[in-house]
Design a protein around this motif. Sequence first.
Motif, PDB file in Angstrom:
ATOM      1  N   LYS A 457     -54.056  17.938 -35.740  1.00 18.61           N
ATOM      2  CA  LYS A 457     -54.556  16.736 -35.066  1.00 18.61           C
ATOM      3  C   LYS A 457     -53.671  15.509 -35.309  1.00 18.61           C
ATOM      4  N   ASP A 458     -52.950  15.471 -36.453  1.00 20.70           N
ATOM      5  CA  ASP A 458     -52.042  14.340 -36.737  1.00 20.70           C
ATOM      6  C   ASP A 458     -50.578  14.701 -36.498  1.00 20.70           C
ATOM      7  N   LYS A 459     -50.319  15.947 -36.070  1.00 24.57           N
ATOM      8  CA  LYS A 459     -48.934  16.410 -35.939  1.00 24.57           C
ATOM      9  C   LYS A 459     -48.114  15.578 -34.941  1.00 24.57           C
ATOM     10  N   PRO A 460     -48.674  15.144 -33.794  1.00 24.01           N
ATOM     11  CA  PRO A 460     -47.860  14.329 -32.874  1.00 24.01           C
ATOM     12  C   PRO A 460     -47.265  13.089 -33.549  1.00 24.01           C
ATOM     13  N   THR A 461     -48.045  12.447 -34.408  1.00 27.24           N
ATOM     14  CA  THR A 461     -47.549  11.257 -35.139  1.00 27.24           C
ATOM     15  C   THR A 461     -46.409  11.660 -36.071  1.00 27.24           C
ATOM     16  N   TYR A 462     -46.608  12.757 -36.794  1.00 26.82           N
ATOM     17  CA  TYR A 462     -45.575  13.210 -37.742  1.00 26.82           C
ATOM     18  C   TYR A 462     -44.320  13.681 -36.988  1.00 26.82           C
ATOM     19  N   ASP A 463     -44.509  14.259 -35.794  1.00 27.74           N
ATOM     20  CA  ASP A 463     -43.357  14.730 -35.000  1.00 27.74           C
ATOM     21  C   ASP A 463     -42.428  13.575 -34.612  1.00 27.74           C
ATOM     22  N   GLU A 464     -43.034  12.431 -34.294  1.00 27.22           N
ATOM     23  CA  GLU A 464     -42.219  11.261 -33.918  1.00 27.22           C
ATOM     24  C   GLU A 464     -41.261  10.885 -35.055  1.00 27.22           C
ATOM     25  N   ILE A 465     -41.790  10.924 -36.304  1.00 28.04           N
ATOM     26  CA  ILE A 465     -40.949  10.599 -37.469  1.00 28.04           C
ATOM     27  C   ILE A 465     -39.919  11.712 -37.669  1.00 28.04           C
ATOM     28  N   PHE A 466     -40.355  12.968 -37.527  1.00 26.86           N
ATOM     29  CA  PHE A 466     -39.495  14.129 -37.752  1.00 26.86           C
ATOM     30  C   PHE A 466     -38.219  14.044 -36.906  1.00 26.86           C
ATOM     31  N   TYR A 467     -38.354  13.688 -35.621  1.00 29.89           N
ATOM     32  CA  TYR A 467     -37.183  13.693 -34.727  1.00 29.89           C
ATOM     33  C   TYR A 467     -36.270  12.489 -34.936  1.00 29.89           C
ATOM     34  N   THR A 468     -36.678  11.518 -35.770  1.00 29.16           N
ATOM     35  CA  THR A 468     -35.772  10.409 -36.124  1.00 29.16           C
ATOM     36  C   THR A 468     -34.925  10.760 -37.347  1.00 29.16           C
ATOM     37  N   LEU A 469     -35.205  11.941 -37.990  1.00 32.81           N
ATOM     38  CA  LEU A 469     -34.528  12.304 -39.237  1.00 32.81           C
ATOM     39  C   LEU A 469     -33.404  13.319 -39.026  1.00 32.81           C
ATOM     40  N   SER A 470     -32.832  13.319 -37.817  1.00 31.65           N
ATOM     41  CA  SER A 470     -31.657  14.148 -37.488  1.00 31.65           C
ATOM     42  C   SER A 470     -31.861  15.628 -37.796  1.00 31.65           C
ATOM     43  N   PRO A 471     -32.832  16.296 -37.150  1.00 29.52           N
ATOM     44  CA  PRO A 471     -32.995  17.730 -37.393  1.00 29.52           C
ATOM     45  C   PRO A 471     -31.836  18.530 -36.807  1.00 29.52           C
ATOM     46  N   VAL A 472     -31.414  19.576 -37.498  1.00 28.64           N
ATOM     47  CA  VAL A 472     -30.369  20.484 -37.024  1.00 28.64           C
ATOM     48  C   VAL A 472     -31.010  21.861 -36.902  1.00 28.64           C
TER      49      VAL A 472
END
Length: 548
Positions: A457-472
């Motif tokens: 239920k909170d994953k969309p919020t966490y995803d926004e932060i995740f994609y700012t942290l340069s995932p490879v």
Amino acid sequence: MEEPGTAAAAGLITMFSWVNKDARRKKEPELFQTVAEGLRQLYAQKLLPLEEHYRFHDFHSPALEDADFDNKPMVLLVGQYSTGKTTFIRHLIEQDFPGMRIGPEPTTDSFIAVMHGTAEGVVPGNALVVDPRRPFRKLNAFGNAFLNRFMCAQLPNPVLESISIIDTPGILSGEKQRISRGYDFAAVLEWFAERVDRIILLFDAHKLDISDEFSEVIKALKNHEDKIRVVLNKADQIETQQLMRVYGALMWSLGKIINTPEVVRVYIGSFWSHPLLIPDNRKLFEAEEQDLFKDIQSLPRNAALRKLNDLIKRARLAKVHAYIISSLKKEMPNMFGKESKKKELVNNLGEIYQKIEREHQISPGDFPNLRKMQELLQTQDFGKFQALKPKLLDTVDDMLSKDIARLMVMVRQEESLMPSQAVKGGAFDGTMNGPFGHGYGEGAGEGIDDVEWVVGKDKPTYDEIFYTLSPVNGKITGANAKKEMVKSKLPNTVLGKIWKLADVDKDGLLDDEEFALANHLIKVKLEGHELPADLPPHLVPPSKRRHE
């Protein structure tokens, strides 16, 4: 034919070898099968002779019996009338017991030992004190006035298979306390305090006055502070702000009476099965009840250690008593002026204490109460006192330095063989499992019964932060995850544990689900809950569950 001298020499050799063997036997440590057996033998062989020689039982406590070493752990309930002592027992065992009376007036006018039995029934006090299987025989010394107010309530109950509970008469306040009970109430409580494993003082949250008699009783429990726990009962009947004031007032009052630097543990709650009148503090009451239950449940496991500790305390007091009695004997004249010298010695007992303290390097805390000792000495015949007998004291010192140390090892071994031994049944089972267990569905347990992943239920919020942290390849490095996680201001030790729990596949990287899980665990910790030791199945990310 053998020479007479040769025969005599052989006889001497035989005699000396027998003496040496006897000396060796004394040096060899005692061998015991169980801790209880060891304590019983050490007391009978090494401590009891010292107690009898210096009339310890006339001054302090009756001799211990076999039942004192074998009996189940006992819990003593003490409190003013109408604080809920009997109701507390009823709450624990979830069953009425014979002789039980509950009401707002002083209803329990007897000491009731609530114990396990195959059939329900009451055993009166006079019958109890002649039963060698019960640990109450020495209560005979308090006379008929007490024995008529003492009984044992027997009943089959799973809680009572592990512990026994002693209900006491409500301590009176105001004018009522001036009416004599006919026996020394404080002395009886002191007798029980020496032998029980836990003393629970009950207070009523909306009637918090400590009467003179209650104050005297608490002082009589001195030297047993380690056994005392305090319950502030009926706390659901007052508002939160008032409860804080009552709690503060109780701590202040106890601090003045108990007079120790350590703060006594106070459990706040409403210990009966009725609905809470003011449910604002429900979570607090639940947590406090769980803590108290855990404390009581630990008693069977710690019973041997408690008995060992009490025997050490008794031995130290017996040694000091021997020094006091022998010092008084030494000062007494052989012929004339005995009475005047006795009065002088009793008046100067404080100086004798100081002299013994200096000569034998004994702590002041090991000495008996000065005023009480002076009162007891007034009626004693000093001519019957014994002089110092070092051999008896050496035997007790040997017991304390060698035998007790070996029994300590045995205590730990016995504990390790019975790790699951705890009080079961009654109220103790009500909160063990299922949704009404303490903390169920809260903190890391949130979403335990949900079909959907609770983190989702909170994953969309966490995803926004995740994609700012340069995932490879859909994953972020530990260094990048750390930059975000330290913003929580949690210590590195906690964040390290969260990382271990969140990195489910143990590859040193976090994907979007693992990163969401890490943030969920951070939220759990910030809300004041504990982190789990292992990741619960309901928190495992959906994509990782096929590997489970």
